[in-house]
Design a protein around this motif. Structure first.
Motif, mmCIF file in Angstrom:
data_model
loop_
_atom_site.group_PDB
_atom_site.id
_atom_site.type_symbol
_atom_site.label_atom_id
_atom_site.label_comp_id
_atom_site.label_asym_id
_atom_site.label_seq_id
_atom_site.Cartn_x
_atom_site.Cartn_y
_atom_site.Cartn_z
ATOM 1 N N ASN A 160 -3.192 0.128 6.308
ATOM 2 C CA ASN A 160 -3.746 0.358 7.640
ATOM 3 C C ASN A 160 -4.523 -0.791 8.370
ATOM 4 O OD1 ASN A 160 -4.546 3.612 6.942
ATOM 5 N ND2 ASN A 160 -2.884 2.963 7.551
ATOM 6 N N LEU A 161 -5.298 -1.564 7.291
ATOM 7 C CA LEU A 161 -6.077 -2.548 7.906
ATOM 8 C C LEU A 161 -5.265 -3.724 8.083
ATOM 9 C CD1 LEU A 161 -9.377 -1.914 5.778
ATOM 10 C CD2 LEU A 161 -8.757 -1.285 8.137
ATOM 11 N N SER A 162 -4.379 -3.981 6.861
ATOM 12 C CA SER A 162 -3.535 -5.169 6.987
ATOM 13 C C SER A 162 -2.574 -5.182 8.181
ATOM 14 C CB SER A 162 -2.476 -5.369 5.653
ATOM 15 O OG SER A 162 -3.471 -5.271 4.290
ATOM 16 N N THR A 163 -2.263 -4.142 8.752
ATOM 17 C CA THR A 163 -1.228 -4.103 9.916
ATOM 18 C C THR A 163 -2.103 -3.757 11.028
ATOM 19 O OG1 THR A 163 -0.806 -1.730 9.300
ATOM 20 C CG2 THR A 163 0.869 -3.208 8.377
ATOM 21 N N ASN A 164 -3.388 -3.618 11.038
ATOM 22 C CA ASN A 164 -4.106 -3.014 11.990
ATOM 23 C C ASN A 164 -3.449 -2.157 12.754
ATOM 24 O OD1 ASN A 164 -6.373 -3.201 13.975
ATOM 25 N ND2 ASN A 164 -5.376 -4.372 15.365
ATOM 26 N N ALA A 220 0.917 -1.084 -0.153
ATOM 27 C CA ALA A 220 -0.056 -0.103 -0.074
ATOM 28 C C ALA A 220 0.873 1.191 -0.002
ATOM 29 C CB ALA A 220 -1.095 -0.367 1.107
ATOM 30 N N GLY A 221 0.961 1.967 0.936
ATOM 31 C CA GLY A 221 1.840 3.138 1.033
ATOM 32 C C GLY A 221 3.157 2.797 1.359
ATOM 33 N N ASN A 222 3.399 1.556 1.742
ATOM 34 C CA ASN A 222 4.907 1.474 2.077
ATOM 35 C C ASN A 222 5.565 1.919 3.254
ATOM 36 O OD1 ASN A 222 7.034 -0.157 1.989
ATOM 37 N ND2 ASN A 222 8.223 1.367 0.347
ATOM 38 N N THR A 223 4.464 2.263 4.292
ATOM 39 C CA THR A 223 5.067 2.838 5.551
ATOM 40 C C THR A 223 5.195 2.012 6.842
ATOM 41 O OG1 THR A 223 2.713 3.450 5.955
ATOM 42 C CG2 THR A 223 3.996 5.120 4.899
ATOM 43 N N SER A 224 5.093 0.692 6.437
ATOM 44 C CA SER A 224 5.419 -0.264 7.485
ATOM 45 C C SER A 224 6.677 -0.223 8.168
ATOM 46 C CB SER A 224 5.498 -1.531 6.983
ATOM 47 O OG SER A 224 5.862 -2.764 8.189
ATOM 48 N N TYR A 225 6.674 -0.140 9.701
ATOM 49 C CA TYR A 225 8.039 -0.042 10.179
ATOM 50 C C TYR A 225 8.734 -1.357 10.336
ATOM 51 C CZ TYR A 225 7.857 4.821 12.181
ATOM 52 O OH TYR A 225 7.980 6.314 12.178
ATOM 53 N N CYS A 226 8.083 -2.495 10.097
ATOM 54 C CA CYS A 226 8.685 -3.635 10.078
ATOM 55 C C CYS A 226 8.834 -4.706 8.843
ATOM 56 C CB CYS A 226 7.683 -4.537 10.944
ATOM 57 S SG CYS A 226 7.545 -4.009 12.481
ATOM 58 N N ALA A 227 9.195 -3.755 7.663
ATOM 59 C CA ALA A 227 9.339 -4.386 6.272
ATOM 60 C C ALA A 227 8.099 -5.327 6.000
ATOM 61 C CB ALA A 227 10.615 -4.849 6.473
ATOM 62 N N ALA A 228 7.044 -4.980 6.100
ATOM 63 C CA ALA A 228 5.964 -5.945 5.920
ATOM 64 C C ALA A 228 5.549 -5.963 4.284
ATOM 65 C CB ALA A 228 4.610 -5.783 6.572
ATOM 66 N N ASN A 278 -24.797 -11.110 11.866
ATOM 67 C CA ASN A 278 -24.291 -12.434 12.774
ATOM 68 C C ASN A 278 -24.570 -13.682 11.706
ATOM 69 O OD1 ASN A 278 -23.559 -13.779 14.652
ATOM 70 N ND2 ASN A 278 -25.392 -13.616 15.945
ATOM 71 N N THR A 279 -23.679 -13.868 10.780
ATOM 72 C CA THR A 279 -24.040 -15.035 9.979
ATOM 73 C C THR A 279 -22.861 -15.730 9.812
ATOM 74 O OG1 THR A 279 -23.291 -13.451 8.124
ATOM 75 C CG2 THR A 279 -25.748 -13.532 8.574
ATOM 76 N N GLY A 280 -22.375 -16.259 11.136
ATOM 77 C CA GLY A 280 -21.402 -17.289 10.841
ATOM 78 C C GLY A 280 -19.880 -16.576 11.369
ATOM 79 N N TYR A 281 -18.822 -17.160 10.983
ATOM 80 C CA TYR A 281 -17.547 -16.770 11.317
ATOM 81 C C TYR A 281 -17.442 -15.347 10.659
ATOM 82 C CZ TYR A 281 -16.265 -21.731 11.803
ATOM 83 O OH TYR A 281 -16.470 -22.935 12.083
ATOM 84 N N ASP A 282 -16.976 -14.652 11.369
ATOM 85 C CA ASP A 282 -16.323 -12.878 10.923
ATOM 86 C C ASP A 282 -15.273 -13.204 10.140
ATOM 87 O OD1 ASP A 282 -16.399 -10.357 10.696
ATOM 88 O OD2 ASP A 282 -16.143 -9.758 12.613
ATOM 89 N N VAL A 283 -15.242 -13.550 8.744
ATOM 90 C CA VAL A 283 -13.806 -13.945 8.102
ATOM 91 C C VAL A 283 -13.277 -12.773 7.850
ATOM 92 C CG1 VAL A 283 -15.070 -16.084 7.123
ATOM 93 C CG2 VAL A 283 -15.316 -13.772 6.058
ATOM 94 N N LYS A 284 -13.852 -11.506 7.689
ATOM 95 C CA LYS A 284 -13.006 -10.557 7.418
ATOM 96 C C LYS A 284 -11.844 -10.062 8.547
ATOM 97 C CE LYS A 284 -15.958 -6.905 9.604
ATOM 98 N NZ LYS A 284 -16.981 -7.725 10.061
ATOM 99 N N GLN A 285 -12.223 -10.416 9.595
ATOM 100 C CA GLN A 285 -11.180 -10.312 10.764
ATOM 101 C C GLN A 285 -9.861 -11.068 10.493
ATOM 102 O OE1 GLN A 285 -11.128 -8.186 13.245
ATOM 103 N NE2 GLN A 285 -13.044 -7.401 12.946
ATOM 104 N N LEU A 286 -9.802 -12.301 9.813
ATOM 105 C CA LEU A 286 -8.831 -13.048 9.313
ATOM 106 C C LEU A 286 -7.743 -12.284 8.723
ATOM 107 C CD1 LEU A 286 -10.042 -16.517 8.183
ATOM 108 C CD2 LEU A 286 -8.597 -16.144 10.028
ATOM 109 N N LEU A 287 -8.412 -11.224 7.757
ATOM 110 C CA LEU A 287 -7.449 -10.387 6.748
ATOM 111 C C LEU A 287 -6.775 -9.234 7.552
ATOM 112 C CD1 LEU A 287 -9.526 -11.725 4.751
ATOM 113 C CD2 LEU A 287 -7.969 -10.748 3.128
ATOM 114 N N LEU A 288 -7.597 -8.917 8.790
ATOM 115 C CA LEU A 288 -7.121 -7.681 9.365
ATOM 116 C C LEU A 288 -6.096 -7.830 10.092
ATOM 117 C CD1 LEU A 288 -10.458 -6.292 10.188
ATOM 118 C CD2 LEU A 288 -9.317 -5.782 8.226
ATOM 119 N N GLY A 289 -4.770 -7.319 9.999
ATOM 120 C CA GLY A 289 -3.621 -7.531 10.944
ATOM 121 C C GLY A 289 -2.882 -8.540 10.383
ATOM 122 N N ALA A 290 -3.365 -9.361 9.170
ATOM 123 C CA ALA A 290 -2.622 -10.461 8.610
ATOM 124 C C ALA A 290 -1.315 -10.176 7.630
ATOM 125 C CB ALA A 290 -3.393 -11.403 7.590
#
Length: 468
Positions: free
Chosen positions: A143-147, A68-76, A186-198
């Motif tokens: 921002n979302l990928s790094t939470n 994304a913006g390449n502002t990660s402090y951890c070379a993600a 409320n329709t089962g697993y909250d699958v979007k949370q898997l990608l947030l911070g991943a």
């Protein structure tokens, strides 16, 4: 023709950038720790472009590094030096698809710069609460990928807490659409949370629906000198009580950090008449036109000064003074760079234990660092302190950093973990913190993460080498 050429030749050529003068800016991480290599940078314009890229890479077994913006402090978002990965930049996916003011929601593509989304919300009389120092360059997908955290976590939570819906391309090229801006679903697993911070290891986020809040009509900002760091937790509790939980930011600034800033930026001015060892930048906001916020903060300061918890302070009289106070806090990282850069320890503990952590970690540095200079600041309202150390004056910064990270840094992380804290509060893992994860992480959690990674990305093509 090898597998990478097979992918590149099958793609529309307007999505492919091979010019090394252009691709070079995508190859080095924000802190210039690592520089990778790639045969091409892919710059999709639509979600369908992203799906095509991922599908072709899955067919040919070509690894991808989302950026994304390449502002990660951890070379993600940095590719490996082997040059066998393709970088996928989301910068062209930059449309705001919908702003539903009545629903207090905004739907935008992953390449939108955070400040642009903030401005769009502002124009609608609303507020996007996510706020970072890199707002002018970071992108919402990253921002979302790094939470991401930032300065408003105390009231509004981390990036994941603002997500209503998500759209993403999975490692086989499937488009996942759970983008509805619903507060109840409320329709089962909250699958979007898997990608947030991943950090892009489970797929590529292409769009998001975000919560907005009503725009504050009152803001009170104060810069306070506090008598002792042990009082931080008490001051925060009093501030939240007096303002009716309307404290949006509660930032600690040590005298070490403030002096560093004033030395690096001679145009900056100390906001108080006398120096103190510890400061707090406090901000309260409300969307209510009738709540007496300024009176509440004034009563708070009177109470704190009577109790001897605050020895001096100033209230911003207007927007210019507020901006000046925030610049003192937000420009500390620049001041560190001006003096050779710092060894960063992005740690967190319970807010109730934070003063004790700062005191104990400072003592460790004084005992073991051979003259290292402290710079301590951060979002102490949510337990996250940036505990940084600079090389002694006259030392070669790069040599000192390598020595400190090898000989001393583990003592600081050990202390945080012993106090029930985290070795990565808001920066994530990426490449830089994988060693810390191996040392301090829960084996059971790591095993579960590896199982999820294997199930979702069996070929291991999504951002390989990061996190797990």
């Amino acid at each position: 023709m090898d597998r990478i050429d097979s992918v590149l030749n099958a793609l529309p050529q307007d999505l492919v950038t091979r010019d090394p003068d252009i691709t070079a800016r995508y190859l080095t991480d924000f802190r210039k720790y690592l520089t990778g290599a790639t045969r091409a940078v892919l710059r999709p314009r639509t979600r369908e472009d992203v799906a095509l890229i991922v599908r072709l890479c899955a067919e040919h077994g070509v690894p991808l590094v989302p950026q994304a913006g390449n502002t990660s402090y951890c070379a993600a978002a940095t590719p490996s030096a082997a040059g066998d990965e393709l970088v996928v930049s989301l910068e062209r996916l930059n449309a705001i698809r919908e702003l539903d003011a009545a629903n207090l929601s905004l739907t935008a593509e992953a390449g939108c710069v955070l400040s642009v989304l903030q401005e769009a919300a502002d124009a609608a009389g609303l507020l996007l609460p996510l706020d970072l120092g890199s707002r002018q360059s970071c992108q919402i997908g990253g921002n979302l990928s790094t939470n991401a955290g930032g300065v408003s976590v105390l009231k509004y939570g981390m990036a994941r807490d603002l997500v209503l819906g998500l759209e993403a391309v999975l490692p086989d090229g499937t488009l996942l659409e759970v983008l509805q801006p619903l507060r109840k679903n409320n329709t089962g697993y909250d699958v979007k949370q898997l990608l947030l911070g991943a950090e892009g290891t489970l797929g590529i986020i292409t769009a998001v629906s975000l919560k907005l809040v009503r725009k504050p009509v009152q803001t009170v900002t104060a810069f306070l000198a506090i008598s002792q760091i042990a009082a931080l937790t008490t001051i925060l509790g009093e501030a939240q009580a007096y303002t009716g939980e309307n404290i949006t930011s509660f930032e600690y600034v040590s005298d070490h950090s403030l002096k560093l800033l004033l030395a690096a930026k001679p145009e900056a001015r100390h906001p108080l008449s006398e120096a103190s060892a510890h400061y707090v930048l406090l901000e309260a906001q409300t969307a209510s036109p009738v709540f007496p916020l300024e009176d509440a903060v004034s009563a708070l300061l009177e109470r704190l000064m009577e109790a001897g918890l605050v020895t001096d302070g100033t209230l911003a009289a207007g927007g210019a003074q507020r901006d000046a106070l925030w610049e003192l806090r937000e420009h500390i990282p620049e001041a560190e760079v001006a003096f050779g850069g710092s060894i960063k320890h992005d740690v967190s503990v319970r807010t109730s234990r934070l003063p004790a952590f700062i005191e104990a970690a400072s003592a460790l540095v004084e005992t073991h660092s051979q003259g290292g200079r402290l710079s301590i600041y951060g979002h102490v309202g949510d337990g996250n302190v940036h505990f940084n150390v600079l090389a002694p004056e006259g030392a070669v910064a790069s040599d000192y950093k390598a020595w400190f990270e090898r000989e001393v840094a583990a003592r600081i992380y050990d202390l945080a973990v012993e106090m029930g804290g985290s070795y990565s509060a808001e920066y994530g893992i990426g490449l830089v913190k994988k060693g810390l994860m191996a040392r301090y992480g829960s084996p059971e959690k790591t095993a579960l993460m590896r199982a999820v990674k294997a199930a979702v990305d069996p070929q291991g093509i999504m951002n390989p080498g990061k996190v797990v």
